[in-house]
Write a protein that holds these residues in place. Sequence first.
Motif, PDB file in Angstrom:
ATOM      1  N   LYS A 255      32.818  12.738   5.099  1.00 45.30           N
ATOM      2  CA  LYS A 255      32.979  11.798   3.985  1.00 45.30           C
ATOM      3  C   LYS A 255      32.918  10.360   4.526  1.00 45.30           C
ATOM      4  O   LYS A 255      32.216   9.510   3.989  1.00 45.30           O
ATOM      5  CB  LYS A 255      34.328  12.062   3.303  1.00 45.30           C
ATOM      6  N   ASP A 271      25.619  11.729   0.179  1.00 47.70           N
ATOM      7  CA  ASP A 271      26.637  12.603  -0.397  1.00 47.70           C
ATOM      8  C   ASP A 271      26.907  13.752   0.567  1.00 47.70           C
ATOM      9  O   ASP A 271      26.009  14.205   1.281  1.00 47.70           O
ATOM     10  CB  ASP A 271      26.148  13.148  -1.752  1.00 47.70           C
ATOM     11  N   THR A 273      27.435  17.553   1.186  1.00 44.78           N
ATOM     12  CA  THR A 273      27.011  18.734   0.440  1.00 44.78           C
ATOM     13  C   THR A 273      26.988  19.952   1.375  1.00 44.78           C
ATOM     14  O   THR A 273      27.685  19.959   2.383  1.00 44.78           O
ATOM     15  CB  THR A 273      25.624  18.447  -0.235  1.00 44.78           C
ATOM     16  N   THR A 325      24.790  11.767  -6.310  1.00 44.98           N
ATOM     17  CA  THR A 325      25.373  13.035  -5.854  1.00 44.98           C
ATOM     18  C   THR A 325      24.274  14.081  -5.677  1.00 44.98           C
ATOM     19  O   THR A 325      23.238  14.030  -6.337  1.00 44.98           O
ATOM     20  CB  THR A 325      26.411  13.596  -6.864  1.00 44.98           C
TER      21      THR A 325
END
Length: 329
Positions: A255, A271, A273, A325
């Motif tokens: 993150k 993002d 994932t 996203t």
Amino acid sequence: MTAAVRPKETAPPAAGGVLECSGLTRRFGPRTAVDDVSLSVAPGETYGLLGPNGAGKTTTIRMVCGLLRAETGTVKVAGQPIGPAAGAVKRLVGYVPQDVALYPDLTVRENLRFFGRLYRMPRRELDRRVTEVLELIDLGSRARDRVDSLSGGMRRRLNIGAALVHSPTLLVLDEPTVGVDPQSRHAILESVSRFGEEGMAVLYTTHYMEEAERVCDRVGIIDRGRLVAEGTTRELVALVAGRDRVRLTAGGDLKAYAEACLRLPRVEAADVTGEHGEMVETVVKDGRSLLPELLDLAHQCQVPVRSVEIVEPDLETVFLHLTGTALRE
Ligand SMILES: Nc1ncnc2c1ncn2[C@@H]1O[C@H](COP(=O)(O)OP(=O)(O)OP(=O)(O)O)[C@@H](O)[C@H]1O
């Protein structure tokens, strides 16, 4: 996390749409599930509504099929308004729900006949149409078998067939391949490709971008209830021309790494994932030349890199670029 979000870029509206939706909005309590969605589908056209779980696809198509009232906005099928009470117009629509709704102790043919009789089809026409539908869904050889002897994928196909018997003008499919094996998925997609050739207008929802690319003439990208872009795959991919999607698999605090990536000038979206959150996907201008910087940054963020892949622009890149996203399964 934010991405460079462009204003909605719309392909020319389909002329003489079988389906015309305008400004559809629906809230559930404080949550806006569908927010000002307008779209149209022409005869013989397959339109894909592509978006992640919870994006508002099912809510949209429930309004399209007259199963749910829109708070604002209108739906017209063949020029006539649809709504919970619009019986005659609803006959123009075939709806394939996500869940299979069939009679397990009836045969394949009996199930199709049952659904045709709901529309009071004359016997001869019904027989002819059932034979045609069996071919369209490729279940002719299983016509005499009971539904409870079919595989899951075959039941899905029959579920589609049940919506086709009364020869709808508009066919609406809600994620028809979720949970099916690859072979059945292939068979379903083959069938869907044939429906447009029959002249039907098809509204197809999915969260699989490969399906949208493969079977849909035009795609609407939906996220958090809003249609953020619409066009052919080629038109949509042109929105991200000159950009690449870089998929970096690593350990550590991904993150923080994704946030650091977003501070690089040529990174437009990033993002976390992957199935277990083990990947950072970024949309960057000229991925190859930026790769050393992305790897340097990974080193600085103490993120041990396991693999890197640069992907040519596709609908997944478009989604990440427009929404910030990744399009998760
Ligand atoms: N009957 C309901 N009551 C309350 N909230 C609802 C209802 N139906 C849908 N929602 C909410 O509206 C939003 C959109 O849901 P919807 O089912 O339309 O999304 P979707 O794109 O079809 O997702 P999925 O792929 O998971 O089916 C979600 O946040 C969902 O929780």
